[in-house]
Design an enzyme around this catalytic site. Structure first.
Site, PDB file in Angstrom:
ATOM      1  CD  GLU A 413      28.571 -13.513  16.258  1.00  0.00           C
ATOM      2  OE1 GLU A 413      29.020 -14.203  17.194  1.00  0.00           O
ATOM      3  OE2 GLU A 413      28.234 -12.328  16.376  1.00  0.00           O
ATOM      4  NE  ARG A 451      31.729 -16.553  18.625  1.00  0.00           N
ATOM      5  CZ  ARG A 451      31.726 -17.098  19.826  1.00  0.00           C
ATOM      6  NH1 ARG A 451      31.149 -18.269  20.032  1.00  0.00           N
ATOM      7  NH2 ARG A 451      32.336 -16.489  20.842  1.00  0.00           N
ATOM      8  CD  GLU A 453      31.859 -12.003  16.409  1.00  0.00           C
ATOM      9  OE1 GLU A 453      30.914 -11.233  16.634  1.00  0.00           O
ATOM     10  OE2 GLU A 453      32.543 -12.534  17.315  1.00  0.00           O
TER      11      GLU A 453
END
Length: 483
Positions: A413, A451, A453
């Site tokens: 991530e 982000r 992930e």
């Protein structure tokens, strides 16, 4: 064959937990005990019902993870025992369940008998919890192993169980924790299939949310849709953690969605959305983050940051495998991110020097990922036999520093965030500020963050990604354009 199953969801065979018990017993015997005959008992206490403060309303129960690993029981108030003949290696599994008066049937439905529980969980024997002392007297164990240890993520200590007659026996509450934690690190084939299922449910829910979100909707509407799909379609009663649905500057708040900021902002045109959500099935967790533009079309600045994070993610997925250091993967992600930011004009200078100075911690102030399983931040990160937490500030947030092994399941991530106080601190530090194009850097104040992930299985030759969601700019825009 008995199984846990919600509707048409994945059938989790009770043999999964039997295999976990077998693996645990083998690991205990390999660790060595100080006697060569007689009984060794492993005694675990399951989770308990917990009331909402002083009311008669209970939180929705979720089983304690170590107990779930060995017994798969969904009821509160249980104990579990593994009785091991240390000479032969033979074992017996016993589940102890609460004994309720008949009137409980009015509120709880028909009360199950020990025979019912035995058939449901495929253990060797089921007794009532008030028979625990009698069982121990008959088993006459030379040693009872109970479970206690400190979780390296929370810092909280799991307390060993108290039971009547405990002072009659030799007990050890320290030996079992690292053994059982290490067993949980490497996933069995059956566990992998549960994890694959809950990741697929979560992926599909993320895609639904991505198609649904638009300027003018509330962040919590995305959370609501994710939870609805996970439960109504996937049979996932629980989420693995509080949903993080940040838009605009909220997308730079790593654990947004908490009680003081309950995903309650209206999404605006031009916002970047960062939605971090994972369902939970039979105790097993998913943890997936998707970042996307609220209006369905990336701006050039959004493309720049998103593609920098995507490049870091791709580098890790292409490099990680059995035998590779996780610390090296964090460094690789940081190096790729900084290089992309330099290529785009935000940074200047030598990337190796930036990395050594810890500049990547300005943009990604968290570790690359974490172990994943029955807990979203799963156990086994900093056991005494494994590398200690790095001391460098930009590495110290890593949740584990181990060498990867085939069968580990973890998140990858990487992220890039523009957090005002970190930006100010960086500009005030000459050792970091010298790398910064200040004008461009400041232009991104208020941008938020990105982000990406994924939930990833480590194999002997590489990785397998269980998060099946749009990842490129083109894929995301096409998905959001589809009705």
């Amino acid at each position: 064959m008995a199984a846990f199953q919600m509707g048409s969801g994945h059938a989790v065979p009770m043999s999964l937990f039997r295999d976990n018990r077998d693996r645990t017993v083998k690991a205990i015997l390999q660790r060595g005990v100080k006697f060569d005959s007689g009984n060794l008992v492993v005694l675990l206490e399951g989770g308990k019902d917990k009331s909402l403060y002083n009311t008669d309303v209970d939180y929705v129960f979720r089983q304690e993870s170590y107990f779930q690993y060995l017994f798969g029981a969904k009821e509160p108030g249980c104990y579990g025992i593994l009785t091991i003949d240390v000479k032969s290696g033979g074992q017996k599994s016993v589940l102890f369940v609460p004994r309720f008066p008949d009137e409980y049937g009015t509120w709880m439905g028909e009360l199950l008998t020990p025979a019912d529980f035995k058939a449901t969980y495929e253990v060797d024997e089921v007794l009532y919890a008030d028979e625990l002392q009698i069982y121990l007297e008959k088993a006459s164990p030379k040693l009872i192993l109970t479970l206690s240890g400190v979780n390296s993520d929370s810092g909280l200590t799991l307390q060993p169980p108290e039971f009547e007659g405990k002072d009659k026996y030799v007990t050890d509450c320290d030996l079992l924790y690292p053994i059982l934690s290490e067993c949980r690190v490497i996933k069995s084939p059956a566990e992998i299939e549960v994890l694959r299922y809950v990741a697929k449910v979560s992926s599909d829910a993320h895609i639904k949310v991505m198609k649904f979100m638009r300027p003018g909707r509330m962040e919590f509407e995305g959370e609501s849709l994710f939870l609805h799909h996970s439960y109504s379609v996937g049979g996932c009663r629980h989420a693995s953690y509080t949903c993080i649905c940040g838009s605009g500057t909220n997308s730079s708040i790593l654990h947004y969605g908490h009680a003081g900021a309950p995903n309650d902002r209206p999404v605006k045109d031009g916002d970047m959305c960062l939605f971090d959500m994972g369902a939970n099935y039979c105790g097993y967790a998913a943890d997936i983050t998707c970042s996307f533009p609220a209006n369905g079309k990336f701006t050039e600045d959004q493309k720049f940051i998103y593609n920098a994070v995507l490049a870091a993610r791709n580098a890790v997925l292409e490099t990680a495998r059995d035998g590779v250091s996780w610390v090296d993967m964090h460094k690789l992600a940081g190096r790729v991110l900084l290089q992309r930011l330099k290529d785009g004009g935000m940074l200047t200078g030598d990337v190796g020097e930036m990395l050594e100075a810890g500049l990547s911690g300005t943009f990604q102030p968290h570790g690359l990922g974490h172990l994943l399983g029955l807990d979203v931040h799963d156990v086994g990160g900093y056991l005494s036999t494994e590398p200690k937490r790095p001391s460098e500030p930009w590495l110290s947030k890593l949740r584990f520093a181990r060498v990867l092994k085939a069968g580990m399941y973890l998140t990858v991530e990487p992220g890039c965030y523009f957090i005002s106080w970190l930006m100010d601190r960086t500009l005030a530090n000459p050792d970091l500020a010298k790398f910064i194009n200040v004008e461009m850097f400041n232009r991104f104040r208020g941008f938020g963050g990105v982000r990406i992930e994924d939930d990833v299985l480590i194999t002997a030759t590489g990785t397998e990604n269980f998060a099946i969601v749009p990842r490129t700019v083109e894929e995301i825009e096409a998905t959001m354009a589809a009705k």
